[in-house]
Design a protein around this motif. Sequence first.
Motif, PDB file in Angstrom:
ATOM      1  N   GLY A   1     -46.832  22.358 -11.794  1.00 16.88           N
ATOM      2  CA  GLY A   1     -46.261  23.562 -12.018  1.00 16.88           C
ATOM      3  C   GLY A   1     -44.842  23.851 -12.037  1.00 16.88           C
ATOM      4  N   GLY A   2     -44.017  22.739 -11.642  1.00 18.27           N
ATOM      5  CA  GLY A   2     -42.624  22.800 -11.432  1.00 18.27           C
ATOM      6  C   GLY A   2     -42.216  22.907 -10.088  1.00 18.27           C
ATOM      7  N   TYR A   3     -43.386  22.779  -8.919  1.00 15.21           N
ATOM      8  CA  TYR A   3     -42.739  23.125  -7.760  1.00 15.21           C
ATOM      9  C   TYR A   3     -42.525  21.674  -6.903  1.00 15.21           C
ATOM     10  N   LEU A   4     -41.750  21.818  -5.717  1.00 17.46           N
ATOM     11  CA  LEU A   4     -41.754  20.506  -4.981  1.00 17.46           C
ATOM     12  C   LEU A   4     -42.653  20.983  -3.721  1.00 17.46           C
ATOM     13  N   VAL A   5     -43.148  19.746  -3.196  1.00 21.31           N
ATOM     14  CA  VAL A   5     -44.154  20.076  -1.991  1.00 21.31           C
ATOM     15  C   VAL A   5     -43.694  19.301  -0.933  1.00 21.31           C
ATOM     16  N   LEU A   6     -43.589  19.802   0.216  1.00 22.59           N
ATOM     17  CA  LEU A   6     -43.879  19.286   1.545  1.00 22.59           C
ATOM     18  C   LEU A   6     -44.851  19.594   2.475  1.00 22.59           C
ATOM     19  N   ARG A   7     -45.233  18.895   3.064  1.00 24.70           N
ATOM     20  CA  ARG A   7     -46.369  19.048   4.145  1.00 24.70           C
ATOM     21  C   ARG A   7     -46.256  18.740   5.336  1.00 24.70           C
ATOM     22  N   TYR A   8     -46.509  19.493   6.441  1.00 28.24           N
ATOM     23  CA  TYR A   8     -46.193  19.491   7.861  1.00 28.24           C
ATOM     24  C   TYR A   8     -47.327  19.645   8.870  1.00 28.24           C
ATOM     25  N   SER A   9     -47.444  18.779   9.779  1.00 29.82           N
ATOM     26  CA  SER A   9     -48.528  19.029  10.714  1.00 29.82           C
ATOM     27  C   SER A   9     -48.050  20.041  11.999  1.00 29.82           C
ATOM     28  N   TYR A  10     -49.025  20.475  12.667  1.00 27.95           N
ATOM     29  CA  TYR A  10     -48.945  20.984  13.850  1.00 27.95           C
ATOM     30  C   TYR A  10     -47.757  20.543  14.537  1.00 27.95           C
ATOM     31  N   GLU A  11     -48.006  19.244  15.001  1.00 31.37           N
ATOM     32  CA  GLU A  11     -47.057  18.300  15.680  1.00 31.37           C
ATOM     33  C   GLU A  11     -45.584  18.424  15.417  1.00 31.37           C
ATOM     34  N   ASP A  12     -45.512  18.447  13.876  1.00 33.07           N
ATOM     35  CA  ASP A  12     -44.316  18.218  13.166  1.00 33.07           C
ATOM     36  C   ASP A  12     -43.587  19.697  13.531  1.00 33.07           C
ATOM     37  N   ILE A  13     -44.243  20.662  13.384  1.00 29.44           N
ATOM     38  CA  ILE A  13     -43.458  22.086  13.610  1.00 29.44           C
ATOM     39  C   ILE A  13     -43.066  22.492  14.926  1.00 29.44           C
ATOM     40  N   MET A  14     -44.028  21.917  15.895  1.00 33.64           N
ATOM     41  CA  MET A  14     -43.917  22.153  17.330  1.00 33.64           C
ATOM     42  C   MET A  14     -42.869  21.422  18.113  1.00 33.64           C
ATOM     43  N   PHE A  15     -42.952  20.122  17.795  1.00 36.17           N
ATOM     44  CA  PHE A  15     -42.344  19.226  18.796  1.00 36.17           C
ATOM     45  C   PHE A  15     -41.397  18.350  17.817  1.00 36.17           C
ATOM     46  N   TYR A  16     -41.128  18.447  16.474  1.00 37.80           N
ATOM     47  CA  TYR A  16     -39.944  17.766  15.839  1.00 37.80           C
ATOM     48  C   TYR A  16     -39.346  18.784  14.619  1.00 37.80           C
ATOM     49  N   PRO A  17     -38.971  20.080  15.181  1.00 42.79           N
ATOM     50  CA  PRO A  17     -38.335  20.984  14.350  1.00 42.79           C
ATOM     51  C   PRO A  17     -37.194  20.762  13.710  1.00 42.79           C
ATOM     52  N   ASP A  18     -36.332  19.887  14.382  1.00 40.33           N
ATOM     53  CA  ASP A  18     -35.008  19.135  13.610  1.00 40.33           C
ATOM     54  C   ASP A  18     -35.276  18.288  12.446  1.00 40.33           C
ATOM     55  N   ASP A  19     -36.300  17.565  12.617  1.00 39.58           N
ATOM     56  CA  ASP A  19     -36.747  16.466  11.560  1.00 39.58           C
ATOM     57  C   ASP A  19     -37.086  17.516  10.483  1.00 39.58           C
ATOM     58  N   VAL A  20     -37.910  18.363  10.750  1.00 44.66           N
ATOM     59  CA  VAL A  20     -38.581  19.227   9.517  1.00 44.66           C
ATOM     60  C   VAL A  20     -37.500  19.860   8.965  1.00 44.66           C
ATOM     61  N   LEU A  21     -36.592  20.501   9.476  1.00 43.96           N
ATOM     62  CA  LEU A  21     -35.525  21.207   8.922  1.00 43.96           C
ATOM     63  C   LEU A  21     -34.506  20.233   8.054  1.00 43.96           C
ATOM     64  N   ARG A  22     -34.342  18.904   8.703  1.00 46.23           N
ATOM     65  CA  ARG A  22     -33.416  18.044   8.068  1.00 46.23           C
ATOM     66  C   ARG A  22     -34.038  17.756   6.658  1.00 46.23           C
ATOM     67  N   GLU A  23     -35.333  17.588   6.750  1.00 48.05           N
ATOM     68  CA  GLU A  23     -36.141  17.174   5.437  1.00 48.05           C
ATOM     69  C   GLU A  23     -35.796  18.421   4.438  1.00 48.05           C
ATOM     70  N   VAL A  24     -36.327  19.559   4.838  1.00 50.25           N
ATOM     71  CA  VAL A  24     -36.245  20.700   3.974  1.00 50.25           C
ATOM     72  C   VAL A  24     -34.595  21.048   3.391  1.00 50.25           C
ATOM     73  N   ARG A  25     -33.772  20.934   4.258  1.00 47.30           N
ATOM     74  CA  ARG A  25     -32.227  21.092   3.819  1.00 47.30           C
ATOM     75  C   ARG A  25     -32.183  20.160   2.626  1.00 47.30           C
ATOM     76  N   GLY A  26     -32.423  18.842   3.024  1.00 46.40           N
ATOM     77  CA  GLY A  26     -31.992  17.846   2.077  1.00 46.40           C
ATOM     78  C   GLY A  26     -32.807  17.997   0.680  1.00 46.40           C
ATOM     79  N   VAL A  27     -34.034  18.534   0.664  1.00 49.43           N
ATOM     80  CA  VAL A  27     -34.767  18.732  -0.748  1.00 49.43           C
ATOM     81  C   VAL A  27     -34.064  20.137  -1.531  1.00 49.43           C
ATOM     82  N   LEU A  28     -33.746  20.987  -0.398  1.00 54.36           N
ATOM     83  CA  LEU A  28     -33.071  22.178  -1.409  1.00 54.36           C
ATOM     84  C   LEU A  28     -31.763  22.122  -1.555  1.00 54.36           C
ATOM     85  N   SER A  29     -31.004  21.039  -1.011  1.00 55.50           N
ATOM     86  CA  SER A  29     -29.544  20.709  -1.524  1.00 55.50           C
ATOM     87  C   SER A  29     -29.489  19.813  -2.629  1.00 55.50           C
TER      88      SER A  29
END
Length: 274
Positions: A241-269
């Motif tokens: 449908g034209g969307y990009l998709v990222l998936r994260y686990s509980y551990e990603d969000i709770m323990f590695y938020p900086d890594d999550v944001l780095r990936e999200v920023r990379g895709v958005l930019s």
Amino acid sequence: MDAINILRGLGSVARTKELVGRGVSRRQVDRHLVRGEMLRLRTGVIALPDAPADFIAAVLSNGRVTCLSGAKFYDLWSLHSPTCLHLSCKHGHGTGFTNHRELTVPVHPGAPLVGLVDVLVHALRCLPPLEAAVMVECALRRGDTVRSFLLDRLPGDRNGPARAALDLVTCTAESPVEVVARILFLGTGFHVEAQARLEGVGRVDFLLEGFLVVEVDGAAYHSDRRALRRDLHRNNKTIAGGYLVLRYSYEDIMFYPDDVLREVRGVLSGRRVR
């Protein structure tokens, strides 16, 4: 008169006079004590052998459980177990617990607990904003209370931080980790739609900047092979449908938020994530 059930209805620990006031004779209490079915914690305080430790501490301190310590008894979401006991005691003495003296609603009718609204008010005043928001989001989503009722109990400048924590609550999360993820994404300035509906796909956890879908999966996300196939199909339809998709686990969000944001920023930019 079933003394055991009456005591259990009081949170499994109570003062003897409370039992007597509910029709239990002192002879019945003595009989249960001899059999080991009840325990005398000190003069005038009786408990069942499996009484919750927090309730015991509350009664022995002439108080009631509240704040993060009360979350489990009201089945509220929480991110962490309390590192200290949170009680509401009218007196100003006692050690080993955090005291939240002010009460704004009637207490629990049986157990040594403050009312649910005061558990939330105390959490908003006491806990880090994220932890308080998780508890309040659960209660508001269930319909236990309403935002305006909480706000009425948080007046004045001294409650400004508590009101700011309440502002983090949107009632769009279906789990505690989704509250954390939503606040994480909003804190970056992204345009965030929580529980967004996509045509042909259905509801997704987050839609960022109108084209990046972010899903937050629990530990036991796929219960069987059919669930896995259904999820793969949904994921493919999202991308088609034209969307990009990222998936994260509980551990990603709770323990590695900086890594999550780095990936999200990379895709958005549009930059390649390394």
